[in-house]
Design an enzyme around this catalytic site. Sequence first.
Site, PDB file in Angstrom:
ATOM      1  N   THR A 207       0.822  -1.208   0.000  1.00  0.00           N
ATOM      2  CA  THR A 207       0.000   0.000   0.000  1.00  0.00           C
ATOM      3  C   THR A 207       0.856   1.258   0.000  1.00  0.00           C
ATOM      4  OG1 THR A 207      -1.587  -1.283   1.297  1.00  0.00           O
ATOM      5  CG2 THR A 207      -2.002   1.084   1.130  1.00  0.00           C
TER       6      THR A 207
ATOM      7  N   TYR B 121       5.093 -12.225   5.191  1.00  0.00           N
ATOM      8  CA  TYR B 121       3.954 -11.688   4.427  1.00  0.00           C
ATOM      9  C   TYR B 121       3.653 -12.646   3.289  1.00  0.00           C
ATOM     10  CZ  TYR B 121       1.315  -8.196   1.628  1.00  0.00           C
ATOM     11  OH  TYR B 121       0.363  -7.514   0.897  1.00  0.00           O
TER      12      TYR B 121
ATOM     13  N   LYS C 167       1.481 -12.302   8.162  1.00  0.00           N
ATOM     14  CA  LYS C 167       0.361 -11.602   7.531  1.00  0.00           C
ATOM     15  C   LYS C 167      -0.165 -12.528   6.446  1.00  0.00           C
ATOM     16  CE  LYS C 167      -0.812  -7.553   4.707  1.00  0.00           C
ATOM     17  NZ  LYS C 167      -0.307  -6.330   4.026  1.00  0.00           N
TER      18      LYS C 167
ATOM     19  N   ILE D  39      -3.609  -6.511   9.183  1.00  0.00           N
ATOM     20  CA  ILE D  39      -2.772  -5.458   8.610  1.00  0.00           C
ATOM     21  C   ILE D  39      -3.590  -4.899   7.458  1.00  0.00           C
ATOM     22  CG2 ILE D  39      -0.609  -4.930   7.433  1.00  0.00           C
ATOM     23  CD1 ILE D  39       0.724  -7.037   9.197  1.00  0.00           C
TER      24      ILE D  39
END
EC number: 4.3.3.7
Length: 294
Positions: A44, A132, A161, A206
């Site tokens: 992001t 992640y 995540k 998250i």
Amino acid sequence: MFRGVGTAIVTPFKNGELDLEAYERLVRYQLDGGVSALIVLGTTGEAPTVNDDERERLVSKTLEIVDGKIPVIVGAGTNSTEKTLKLVKQAEKLGADGVLIVTPYYNKPTQEGLYQHYKYISERTDLKIIVYNVPGRTGVNVLPETAARIASDLKNVVGIKEANGDIDQIDRTVTLTKSARSDFMVWSGNDDRTFYLLCAGGDGVISVVSNVAPKQMSDLCAEFFSGNIEKAREIHRKLRPLMKALFVETNPIPVKAALSLMGYVENELRLPLVPASEKTVELLKGVLRESGLL
């Protein structure tokens, strides 16, 4: 490391440069909204188009504004183990609380390669590491068994995540990792899977959505952890239109458009990403108004 909402915060640009004034406004909005952590320079945050000098300035600014109130976690993943370690060391030097390391993308390592990647890095830093897993972007999926092996063996890898999106995999990842190590944490990497992950025994999210709705996302997790499951479900249902609207184009295109409409950042991205279409902007206007955010 944290329970609840960690915002995967956008990186504001203005005329091609970092907009640290806008960034400070946004960080303070997150703090006021009660988020539990900030994740800087993730997907992001447009990490692939931010250079090393900009990374240092952005992380330093975040740490300055946050001033120890909540953890600051820095995205440090690449598809080279050595390059990833270099970014980890930069984050460590700057004083970050942890790093988020995406699985190596494009070169498609095996499950053993994934394990060795995280093992190599964990042995060379004291920072807390979050794996992640986002196979839709990387082409590689961290299987629950591999996540459990990492949890069992690599003590400074504190959580994962999980952005696979598959409910069965979420459940198995939570079950196997927490069986391997009770303090290992699992966060949703998909806003619309947050409630389901919490029900499976996970630790939060998250979040992209919390950029625009930090209080609402924080309330969702807080109500769940307080045992108010139906209240959490109600918040989740109310957020569904926003969760859907913020992903009608590639993240972070819609969330930047939304934050621009709210007056926090310029609607500016770096190529190869381009601003949201007029159709998306109109959709966002309607959803933000309905959500009481505009």
